[in-house]
Design a protein around this motif. Structure first.
Motif, short mmCIF file in Angstrom:
data_model
loop_
_atom_site.label_atom_id
_atom_site.label_comp_id
_atom_site.label_asym_id
_atom_site.label_seq_id
_atom_site.Cartn_x
_atom_site.Cartn_y
_atom_site.Cartn_z
N GLN A 50 40.20 -6.19 58.28
CA GLN A 50 38.94 -5.96 57.57
C GLN A 50 38.95 -6.57 56.17
OE1 GLN A 50 40.33 -2.66 58.80
NE2 GLN A 50 39.42 -3.20 60.75
N VAL A 51 40.14 -6.65 55.56
CA VAL A 51 40.27 -7.19 54.20
C VAL A 51 41.34 -8.28 54.21
CG1 VAL A 51 40.79 -6.69 51.78
CG2 VAL A 51 39.62 -4.98 53.17
N LEU A 52 40.97 -9.45 53.70
CA LEU A 52 41.91 -10.56 53.55
C LEU A 52 42.18 -10.75 52.07
CD1 LEU A 52 43.50 -13.02 54.58
CD2 LEU A 52 41.35 -14.32 54.49
N VAL A 53 43.43 -10.58 51.69
CA VAL A 53 43.85 -10.74 50.30
C VAL A 53 44.52 -12.11 50.19
CG1 VAL A 53 45.27 -9.81 48.44
CG2 VAL A 53 44.18 -8.25 50.07
N VAL A 54 44.02 -12.92 49.27
CA VAL A 54 44.50 -14.29 49.13
C VAL A 54 45.09 -14.48 47.74
CG1 VAL A 54 43.87 -16.73 49.25
CG2 VAL A 54 42.68 -15.06 50.70
N GLY A 55 46.31 -14.96 47.69
CA GLY A 55 46.94 -15.24 46.40
C GLY A 55 46.44 -16.55 45.82
N LYS A 56 46.13 -16.51 44.53
CA LYS A 56 45.71 -17.71 43.80
C LYS A 56 46.43 -17.73 42.45
CE LYS A 56 41.46 -18.87 43.22
NZ LYS A 56 40.01 -18.84 42.99
N ILE A 81 36.95 -10.67 51.44
CA ILE A 81 38.00 -11.56 50.94
C ILE A 81 38.20 -11.26 49.46
CG2 ILE A 81 38.68 -13.95 50.50
CD1 ILE A 81 36.95 -14.75 52.92
N VAL A 82 39.45 -11.00 49.10
CA VAL A 82 39.79 -10.66 47.71
C VAL A 82 40.86 -11.65 47.24
CG1 VAL A 82 40.71 -8.88 46.18
CG2 VAL A 82 39.36 -8.22 48.18
N PHE A 83 40.60 -12.26 46.09
CA PHE A 83 41.58 -13.17 45.50
C PHE A 83 42.38 -12.41 44.45
CE2 PHE A 83 38.35 -16.04 47.15
CZ PHE A 83 39.14 -16.97 47.81
N ILE A 84 43.70 -12.56 44.52
CA ILE A 84 44.62 -11.86 43.62
C ILE A 84 45.52 -12.89 42.94
CG2 ILE A 84 46.66 -10.32 43.59
CD1 ILE A 84 44.17 -8.73 43.96
N ASN A 85 45.80 -12.67 41.68
CA ASN A 85 46.70 -13.56 40.95
C ASN A 85 48.08 -13.53 41.59
OD1 ASN A 85 48.66 -14.51 39.04
ND2 ASN A 85 47.10 -14.35 37.46
N GLU A 86 48.57 -14.70 41.95
CA GLU A 86 49.87 -14.79 42.62
C GLU A 86 50.97 -15.29 41.70
OE1 GLU A 86 49.77 -17.65 45.81
OE2 GLU A 86 49.83 -19.31 44.41
N LEU A 117 57.40 -13.15 52.22
CA LEU A 117 57.81 -12.18 51.20
C LEU A 117 56.91 -12.31 49.97
CD1 LEU A 117 61.71 -12.27 51.36
CD2 LEU A 117 60.18 -10.43 52.09
N SER A 118 56.52 -13.52 49.66
CA SER A 118 55.57 -13.74 48.56
C SER A 118 54.23 -13.08 48.88
CB SER A 118 55.40 -15.23 48.32
OG SER A 118 54.49 -15.47 47.28
N ALA A 119 53.80 -13.18 50.13
CA ALA A 119 52.56 -12.52 50.55
C ALA A 119 52.68 -11.00 50.41
CB ALA A 119 52.21 -12.91 51.99
N ARG A 125 50.41 -6.22 44.80
CA ARG A 125 49.55 -6.31 43.61
C ARG A 125 48.14 -5.83 43.93
NH1 ARG A 125 51.43 -12.17 41.07
NH2 ARG A 125 53.63 -11.62 40.98
N TYR A 126 47.65 -6.21 45.10
CA TYR A 126 46.32 -5.76 45.52
C TYR A 126 46.29 -4.23 45.61
CZ TYR A 126 42.51 -4.55 48.66
OH TYR A 126 41.42 -3.95 49.23
N CYS A 127 47.29 -3.66 46.25
CA CYS A 127 47.34 -2.20 46.40
C CYS A 127 47.40 -1.52 45.05
CB CYS A 127 48.54 -1.80 47.27
SG CYS A 127 48.39 -2.29 49.00
#
Length: 134
Positions: A50-56, A81-86, A117-119, A125-127
């Motif tokens: 339901q939620v896709l978290v994408v590192g950017k 879709i949620v973008f998170i600082n990676e 592991l990076s994911a 971070r999203y959590c």
């Protein structure tokens, strides 16, 4: 269910949140963007995400951000879709491989375990962000 991905040029690291536990999944090896987006689409459907978290990375990596955004637009995903600082997620993941010998570290990089592991770090971070905003 929530899935996070670390989109790279050669591999896409994958992690899921399952019953409150973040788990790495097998990375998607990229042969080309169409194949990789198809594989990720299949996984999103298979896992009923339901939620896709994408590192950017941060804004100073404009080309990388544009490439990631373009790739995500190839997906046929109807969820959030949620973008998170990676930033530093790959470095932190590599540091978590400290128990492996040199040969096994190289293999973990090559086969995508490092990317997954990076994911996991991106999903963590999203959590943390979601809990902070509650």
């Amino acid at each position: 269910m929530i899935l996070a991905c670390d989109v790279g040029l050669k591999r896409i690291g994958i992690a899921v949140l399952l019953n409150g536990v973040i788990l790495p999944l097998e990375a998607i090896l990229r042969h080309n963007r169409n194949q990789a987006s198809r594989d990720l689409n299949d996984l999103l459907r298979e896992k009923n995400i339901q939620v896709l978290v994408v590192g950017k990375p941060n804004e100073s990596y404009a080309d990388t951000n544009a490439r990631i955004e373009h790739f995500i637009k190839l997906l046929d995903f109807k969820g959030e879709i949620v973008f998170i600082n990676e930033d530093r997620s790959s470095i932190e993941a590599y540091e978590n491989l400290g128990h492996l010998g040199k040969k096994n570290k190289r293999l973990a990089i090559k086969d995508g375990r490092l990317d997954s592991l990076s994911a996991c770090g991106i999903l963590e971070r999203y959590c943390q962000q979601v809990l902070k905003n509650r």
